[in-house]
Motif scaffolding. Structure first.
Motif, mmCIF file in Angstrom:
data_model
loop_
_atom_site.group_PDB
_atom_site.id
_atom_site.type_symbol
_atom_site.label_atom_id
_atom_site.label_comp_id
_atom_site.label_asym_id
_atom_site.label_seq_id
_atom_site.Cartn_x
_atom_site.Cartn_y
_atom_site.Cartn_z
ATOM 1 N N GLU A 107 9.217 12.747 2.079
ATOM 2 C CA GLU A 107 8.030 13.093 2.885
ATOM 3 C C GLU A 107 7.488 14.464 2.475
ATOM 4 N N GLU A 108 8.415 15.401 2.229
ATOM 5 C CA GLU A 108 7.992 16.759 1.871
ATOM 6 C C GLU A 108 7.370 16.795 0.482
ATOM 7 N N LEU A 109 7.991 16.128 -0.490
ATOM 8 C CA LEU A 109 7.444 16.086 -1.850
ATOM 9 C C LEU A 109 6.080 15.406 -1.866
ATOM 10 N N LYS A 110 5.961 14.313 -1.113
ATOM 11 C CA LYS A 110 4.694 13.589 -1.047
ATOM 12 C C LYS A 110 3.597 14.461 -0.439
ATOM 13 N N HIS A 111 3.962 15.211 0.591
ATOM 14 C CA HIS A 111 2.978 16.074 1.261
ATOM 15 C C HIS A 111 2.570 17.253 0.382
ATOM 16 N N ARG A 112 3.539 17.808 -0.369
ATOM 17 C CA ARG A 112 3.266 19.006 -1.168
ATOM 18 C C ARG A 112 2.856 18.699 -2.611
ATOM 19 N N HIS A 113 2.769 17.441 -2.969
ATOM 20 C CA HIS A 113 2.388 17.073 -4.336
ATOM 21 C C HIS A 113 1.015 17.673 -4.664
ATOM 22 N N PRO A 114 0.866 18.250 -5.850
ATOM 23 C CA PRO A 114 -0.409 18.923 -6.175
ATOM 24 C C PRO A 114 -1.628 17.993 -6.166
ATOM 25 N N TRP A 115 -1.415 16.690 -6.300
ATOM 26 C CA TRP A 115 -2.553 15.767 -6.281
ATOM 27 C C TRP A 115 -2.797 15.150 -4.905
ATOM 28 N N ALA A 116 -1.918 15.441 -3.955
ATOM 29 C CA ALA A 116 -1.953 14.728 -2.676
ATOM 30 C C ALA A 116 -3.227 14.984 -1.879
ATOM 31 N N ALA A 117 -3.623 16.245 -1.770
ATOM 32 C CA ALA A 117 -4.782 16.580 -0.931
ATOM 33 C C ALA A 117 -6.052 15.902 -1.438
ATOM 34 N N SER A 118 -6.302 15.965 -2.740
ATOM 35 C CA SER A 118 -7.516 15.354 -3.281
ATOM 36 C C SER A 118 -7.474 13.831 -3.165
ATOM 37 N N ALA A 119 -6.306 13.240 -3.366
ATOM 38 C CA ALA A 119 -6.178 11.780 -3.253
ATOM 39 C C ALA A 119 -6.414 11.323 -1.822
ATOM 40 N N ARG A 120 -5.902 12.082 -0.837
ATOM 41 C CA ARG A 120 -6.130 11.731 0.560
ATOM 42 C C ARG A 120 -7.591 11.897 0.927
ATOM 43 N N ALA A 121 -8.213 12.939 0.425
ATOM 44 C CA ALA A 121 -9.631 13.180 0.725
ATOM 45 C C ALA A 121 -10.509 12.058 0.183
ATOM 46 N N ARG A 122 -10.166 11.533 -0.983
ATOM 47 C CA ARG A 122 -10.947 10.447 -1.589
ATOM 48 C C ARG A 122 -10.546 9.079 -1.046
ATOM 49 N N GLY A 123 -9.414 9.032 -0.343
ATOM 50 C CA GLY A 123 -8.911 7.740 0.116
ATOM 51 C C GLY A 123 -8.461 6.863 -1.038
ATOM 52 N N ASP A 124 -7.951 7.498 -2.090
ATOM 53 C CA ASP A 124 -7.548 6.798 -3.305
ATOM 54 C C ASP A 124 -6.133 6.237 -3.121
ATOM 55 N N THR A 125 -6.035 4.978 -2.686
ATOM 56 C CA THR A 125 -4.722 4.397 -2.381
ATOM 57 C C THR A 125 -3.861 4.223 -3.636
ATOM 58 N N ALA A 126 -4.504 3.928 -4.760
ATOM 59 C CA ALA A 126 -3.739 3.760 -6.006
ATOM 60 C C ALA A 126 -3.079 5.077 -6.403
ATOM 61 N N HIS A 127 -3.848 6.164 -6.297
ATOM 62 C CA HIS A 127 -3.322 7.484 -6.635
ATOM 63 C C HIS A 127 -2.228 7.897 -5.650
ATOM 64 N N LEU A 128 -2.450 7.596 -4.371
ATOM 65 C CA LEU A 128 -1.439 7.928 -3.367
ATOM 66 C C LEU A 128 -0.154 7.139 -3.603
ATOM 67 N N GLY A 129 -0.297 5.886 -4.042
ATOM 68 C CA GLY A 129 0.882 5.089 -4.370
ATOM 69 C C GLY A 129 1.659 5.677 -5.533
ATOM 70 N N PHE A 130 0.934 6.184 -6.544
ATOM 71 C CA PHE A 130 1.582 6.807 -7.697
ATOM 72 C C PHE A 130 2.307 8.085 -7.283
ATOM 73 N N ILE A 131 1.690 8.843 -6.384
ATOM 74 C CA ILE A 131 2.334 10.051 -5.854
ATOM 75 C C ILE A 131 3.610 9.668 -5.102
ATOM 76 N N GLY A 132 3.525 8.589 -4.315
ATOM 77 C CA GLY A 132 4.693 8.106 -3.585
ATOM 78 C C GLY A 132 5.808 7.688 -4.526
ATOM 79 N N MET A 133 5.441 7.056 -5.658
ATOM 80 C CA MET A 133 6.452 6.647 -6.637
ATOM 81 C C MET A 133 7.151 7.851 -7.245
#
Length: 207
Positions: A107-133
């Motif tokens: 949860e912490e790595l996913k939240h602090r990932h450098p791409w997380a904020a922009s991916a959440r702002a765009r609603g980019d589920t594919a990018h968020l999934g890659f961050i989760g992986m």
């Protein structure tokens, strides 16, 4: 399936029912850890019988005839229902620390990932999934290595078919350390790290 159902329910229950003073984001890691521990122990009800059968079927000598599934079930059931839960305590003691490390770290790595904020702002589920992986892989590898001694002891307990010869988790770890040194407690650490990392990437990435 059991893990995720219990984890999500417990996490949301804790978020809604803890005292207001503990609802701060600073305590989110603690809530995630408690929820993950409850979920993992619940999943052990199904996981342990499967582990017992799988490992008893795998642990054969070089000249031995591979046991059939039916023969393995019959041999394990000679102890009654308790036979299918050999090593339940050891498995739970492995899974709880694993969950305490993996899920809050994920949860912490996913939240602090450098791409997380922009991916959440765009609603980019594919990018968020890659961050989760990525986050799940790192969290799984770290948790896997850290809990390898518990896994080694759990395996020995499960493979001890004579119930009279089974020891508790602490005694088994001491016996392994006496026989093989500290290195013995980390046997299989690299394959376990790879397994837990890949598993974390797949199922936490989907999560």
């Amino acid at each position: 399936a059991i893990f995720f159902v219990v984890y999500e329910y417990a996490r949301h229950f804790l978020e809604r029912n803890v005292p207001p003073a503990l609802q701060d984001k600073r305590y989110a890691i603690g809530r995630d850890a408690v929820a993950a521990s409850l979920a993992d122990v619940s999943a052990c009800v199904v996981r342990v019988p499967c582990e017992v059968l799988k490992q008893r079927m795998q642990a054969i000598g070089p000249m031995a005839t591979p046991p059939t599934f039916r023969a393995t079930v019959a041999r394990v059931s000679s102890e009654g229902v308790r036979g299918f839960f050999a090593g339940f305590g050891a498995t739970a003691m492995r899974e709880v620390p694993f969950a305490l490390i993996q899920m809050p770290l994920f949860e912490e790595l996913k939240h602090r990932h450098p791409w997380a904020a922009s991916a959440r702002a765009r609603g980019d589920t594919a990018h968020l999934g890659f961050i989760g992986m990525q986050s799940g892989c790192v969290a799984g590898m770290i948790a896997g290595v850290a809990t390898t001694p518990l896994d080694v002891a759990k395996t020995r307990i499960i493979l001890t078919e004579n119930r009279a010869n089974r020891r508790g988790l602490y005694q088994t770890m001491n016996a392994i350390r006496a026989e093989c040194g500290m290195a013995g407690l980390f046997k299989g650490g690299v394959p376990r790290a790879a397994h837990c990392g890949l598993g974390g990437a797949l199922w936490l990435g989907a999560f």
